[in-house]
Design a protein around this motif. Sequence first.
Motif, PDB file in Angstrom:
ATOM      1  N   VAL A 291       7.024   6.121  -3.544  1.00 47.88           N
ATOM      2  CA  VAL A 291       7.633   6.671  -2.854  1.00 47.88           C
ATOM      3  C   VAL A 291       9.029   5.753  -2.518  1.00 47.88           C
ATOM      4  CG1 VAL A 291       9.260   8.494  -1.410  1.00 47.88           C
ATOM      5  CG2 VAL A 291       6.518   9.086  -2.645  1.00 47.88           C
ATOM      6  N   TRP A 292       9.706   5.383  -3.393  1.00 48.18           N
ATOM      7  CA  TRP A 292      10.623   3.896  -2.940  1.00 48.18           C
ATOM      8  C   TRP A 292      11.162   3.980  -1.434  1.00 48.18           C
ATOM      9  CZ3 TRP A 292      11.008  -0.671  -5.774  1.00 48.18           C
ATOM     10  CH2 TRP A 292      10.658  -0.839  -6.858  1.00 48.18           C
ATOM     11  N   PRO A 293      11.813   5.404  -1.200  1.00 44.86           N
ATOM     12  CA  PRO A 293      12.938   4.987  -0.230  1.00 44.86           C
ATOM     13  C   PRO A 293      11.646   5.105   1.084  1.00 44.86           C
ATOM     14  CG  PRO A 293      13.323   7.086  -1.753  1.00 44.86           C
ATOM     15  CD  PRO A 293      12.135   6.227  -2.155  1.00 44.86           C
ATOM     16  N   PHE A 294      10.202   5.665   1.583  1.00 44.60           N
ATOM     17  CA  PHE A 294       9.389   5.408   1.966  1.00 44.60           C
ATOM     18  C   PHE A 294       9.346   3.826   2.853  1.00 44.60           C
ATOM     19  CE2 PHE A 294       5.193   5.931   4.077  1.00 44.60           C
ATOM     20  CZ  PHE A 294       5.361   7.068   5.298  1.00 44.60           C
ATOM     21  N   LEU A 295       9.178   3.095   1.695  1.00 40.57           N
ATOM     22  CA  LEU A 295       9.084   1.090   2.177  1.00 40.57           C
ATOM     23  C   LEU A 295      10.885   1.929   3.214  1.00 40.57           C
ATOM     24  CD1 LEU A 295       8.779   0.275  -1.590  1.00 40.57           C
ATOM     25  CD2 LEU A 295       6.812   0.523   0.308  1.00 40.57           C
ATOM     26  N   LEU A 296      11.735   2.000   2.779  1.00 39.34           N
ATOM     27  CA  LEU A 296      13.098   1.212   3.889  1.00 39.34           C
ATOM     28  C   LEU A 296      12.471   2.130   5.192  1.00 39.34           C
ATOM     29  CD1 LEU A 296      15.855   2.541   1.966  1.00 39.34           C
ATOM     30  CD2 LEU A 296      14.624   0.479   1.882  1.00 39.34           C
ATOM     31  N   VAL A 297      12.479   3.349   5.427  1.00 42.49           N
ATOM     32  CA  VAL A 297      11.705   4.249   6.675  1.00 42.49           C
ATOM     33  C   VAL A 297      10.213   3.413   7.189  1.00 42.49           C
ATOM     34  CG1 VAL A 297      10.381   5.937   7.552  1.00 42.49           C
ATOM     35  CG2 VAL A 297      12.046   6.706   5.473  1.00 42.49           C
ATOM     36  N   ILE A 298       9.382   2.182   6.731  1.00 44.90           N
ATOM     37  CA  ILE A 298       8.295   1.975   7.405  1.00 44.90           C
ATOM     38  C   ILE A 298       8.963   0.695   7.731  1.00 44.90           C
ATOM     39  CG2 ILE A 298       6.055   0.512   7.100  1.00 44.90           C
ATOM     40  CD1 ILE A 298       5.514   3.668   6.830  1.00 44.90           C
ATOM     41  N   SER A 299       9.782   0.285   7.079  1.00 43.24           N
ATOM     42  CA  SER A 299      10.531  -1.088   7.068  1.00 43.24           C
ATOM     43  C   SER A 299      11.198  -1.131   8.740  1.00 43.24           C
ATOM     44  CB  SER A 299      11.412  -1.630   5.962  1.00 43.24           C
ATOM     45  OG  SER A 299      10.942  -1.991   5.513  1.00 43.24           O
ATOM     46  N   LEU A 300      12.083  -0.076   9.141  1.00 41.95           N
ATOM     47  CA  LEU A 300      13.006   0.136   9.760  1.00 41.95           C
ATOM     48  C   LEU A 300      11.908   0.142  11.296  1.00 41.95           C
ATOM     49  CD1 LEU A 300      15.845   1.133  10.790  1.00 41.95           C
ATOM     50  CD2 LEU A 300      15.665   3.243   9.907  1.00 41.95           C
ATOM     51  N   MET A 301      10.825   1.157  11.094  1.00 40.12           N
ATOM     52  CA  MET A 301       9.812   1.826  11.924  1.00 40.12           C
ATOM     53  C   MET A 301       9.617   0.237  12.307  1.00 40.12           C
ATOM     54  SD  MET A 301       7.742   5.054  10.723  1.00 40.12           S
ATOM     55  CE  MET A 301       6.947   4.640  12.310  1.00 40.12           C
ATOM     56  N   TYR A 302       9.466  -0.788  11.594  1.00 42.70           N
ATOM     57  CA  TYR A 302       8.797  -2.430  11.556  1.00 42.70           C
ATOM     58  C   TYR A 302      10.045  -2.963  12.734  1.00 42.70           C
ATOM     59  CZ  TYR A 302       7.054  -7.278  12.028  1.00 42.70           C
ATOM     60  OH  TYR A 302       6.168  -8.298  12.379  1.00 42.70           O
ATOM     61  N   LEU A 303      11.253  -2.627  12.304  1.00 39.71           N
ATOM     62  CA  LEU A 303      11.825  -3.274  13.311  1.00 39.71           C
ATOM     63  C   LEU A 303      12.254  -3.155  14.000  1.00 39.71           C
ATOM     64  CD1 LEU A 303      14.712  -3.549  10.073  1.00 39.71           C
ATOM     65  CD2 LEU A 303      13.268  -5.455  10.747  1.00 39.71           C
ATOM     66  N   LEU A 304      12.446  -1.800  14.985  1.00 38.78           N
ATOM     67  CA  LEU A 304      12.763  -0.974  15.524  1.00 38.78           C
ATOM     68  C   LEU A 304      11.028  -1.434  16.773  1.00 38.78           C
ATOM     69  CD1 LEU A 304      13.905   2.314  14.882  1.00 38.78           C
ATOM     70  CD2 LEU A 304      15.256   0.997  15.931  1.00 38.78           C
ATOM     71  N   LEU A 305      10.182  -1.507  16.192  1.00 36.59           N
ATOM     72  CA  LEU A 305       9.426  -1.849  16.774  1.00 36.59           C
ATOM     73  C   LEU A 305       9.769  -2.956  17.274  1.00 36.59           C
ATOM     74  CD1 LEU A 305       5.477  -0.905  15.487  1.00 36.59           C
ATOM     75  CD2 LEU A 305       6.933   0.087  17.832  1.00 36.59           C
TER      76      LEU A 305
ATOM     77  N   SER B  81       1.055  -1.687   0.101  1.00 33.17           N
ATOM     78  CA  SER B  81       0.475  -0.031  -0.172  1.00 33.17           C
ATOM     79  C   SER B  81       0.972   1.180  -0.080  1.00 33.17           C
ATOM     80  CB  SER B  81      -1.115  -0.015   1.617  1.00 33.17           C
ATOM     81  OG  SER B  81      -1.660  -0.885   1.462  1.00 33.17           O
ATOM     82  N   TYR B  82       1.581   1.092   0.522  1.00 34.17           N
ATOM     83  CA  TYR B  82       3.070   2.701   0.612  1.00 34.17           C
ATOM     84  C   TYR B  82       3.798   2.699  -0.604  1.00 34.17           C
ATOM     85  CZ  TYR B  82       2.248   2.754   6.014  1.00 34.17           C
ATOM     86  OH  TYR B  82       1.651   2.773   7.489  1.00 34.17           O
ATOM     87  N   LEU B  83       3.374   1.439  -1.462  1.00 35.03           N
ATOM     88  CA  LEU B  83       4.239   1.664  -2.409  1.00 35.03           C
ATOM     89  C   LEU B  83       3.992   2.724  -3.461  1.00 35.03           C
ATOM     90  CD1 LEU B  83       6.971   0.248  -4.330  1.00 35.03           C
ATOM     91  CD2 LEU B  83       5.660  -1.542  -4.493  1.00 35.03           C
ATOM     92  N   SER B  84       2.333   2.685  -3.351  1.00 36.57           N
ATOM     93  CA  SER B  84       1.267   2.991  -4.283  1.00 36.57           C
ATOM     94  C   SER B  84       1.427   4.335  -4.383  1.00 36.57           C
ATOM     95  CB  SER B  84      -0.360   2.566  -3.723  1.00 36.57           C
ATOM     96  OG  SER B  84      -0.660   3.033  -2.417  1.00 36.57           O
ATOM     97  N   SER B  85       2.628   5.095  -3.286  1.00 32.42           N
ATOM     98  CA  SER B  85       2.586   6.547  -3.641  1.00 32.42           C
ATOM     99  C   SER B  85       3.918   6.871  -4.395  1.00 32.42           C
ATOM    100  CB  SER B  85       2.633   6.815  -1.648  1.00 32.42           C
ATOM    101  OG  SER B  85       4.229   6.386  -1.289  1.00 32.42           O
TER     102      SER B  85
END
Length: 420
Positions: free
Chosen positions: A386-400, A380-384
Amino acid sequence: MASDFFYPNTGGVEEHIYNLSQCLIKCGHKVIVITHCYGKRVGVRYLTGGLKVYYLPIRVFYSQCVLPTMICNIALVRYILIRECIEIVHGHSAFSVLAHEVSIIGKLLGLKTVFTDHSLFGFADTSAVLTNKYLQMCLCECDHCICVSHTGKENTVLRAKVKAHKVSVIPNAVDAYNFIPDPSQRDPNVITIVIVSRLVYRKGVDLMAAVIADMCPRYPKLRFIIGGDGPKMWLLQEVRERKGFQHCVTLLGSLKHSEVRDTLVKGDIFLNTSLTEAYCMAIVEAASCGLKVVSTKVGGIPEVLPESMIYLTEPNVSSIVEGIELAINDIQKGNILCPYECNRMIRKMYNWMDVTRRTEIVYDKILKNKNKPLGRQLKSYLSSGVWPFLLVISLMYLLLQLVEKIYKRKHIDIAKDLKL
């Protein structure tokens, strides 16, 4: 409720969050507010009705908003959401970075998210393009959006590319019992025009100054009372001093919300010169006090009041002056509604319990939604785009996941039990 904008700061978003929270508490729901610190106000505070507010120790970056780091506040926000047993995260204002961060963190934790948009944006200038793209990224996984007008809904659907069926229109409201008319406060010897607004460009301060310069010499019995402050205050001061309008233009400066009603009841006409507006709370408050409203016909304003209460004009000086002159003629002829009748009409049209009831319908609807796995969220985030935003979401998930290992949920539950 999550937003950068909350008390002691004042404004439409702050008032909306506070009143909606109070009504939800009256309906039996548990509500907390998450915002950043305001000066020395840091930590947990309790407001009327037991409303719990978390003033997070985060510094303001620009215009009452925090820096959009996306990752620095994960542990703290996660702790609060788990500690308070939150089920729904409701973010407010497209300008609020904290609202988007808390919503994304909540979504990664499996919570439901709602976003209320209070503003209109353009599509051409650089700031609007960047803001719209940021909003599009943050709303990809939002369960539902709320707009305060139908014009606002169209604007949000276009700029954030949200599906129309996921957007509801729920207007703002006003406590008409606090904005009761008092005709005895008016000066019968003059026509008083009241303006209560932030003195910024989008509120049409340039138009306001031009209207004052045009009308004061031609109408000796016309008086302007202007409440509010902002970067455009100098323009009104310049017109007042250079033209010698000290006797007919009164600048009150910044007003507390408790002082707004006492200012409004002194006027016969309320003037709004906004260049863009999703929903103007000020004109509803003025109408509740029995004033004739003259306003520019922009954004969602034509949806707000019936024709008997408002004179709509184009956003230019000649049209605004014509609208004021029509209002003056009607006042002099006695062709006006009873102020107390106006108050009763506003009380029926806009009240917070009705807004709360409609918001509860949205909450009940999204609670039935099934949570998506991380892969589908990333898609869903990919639909925006902005590919680098996937890295941000992934990093947020790993930090959680890392925080989950360090600060386990059972420890938070034990802390809660001990606190109780």
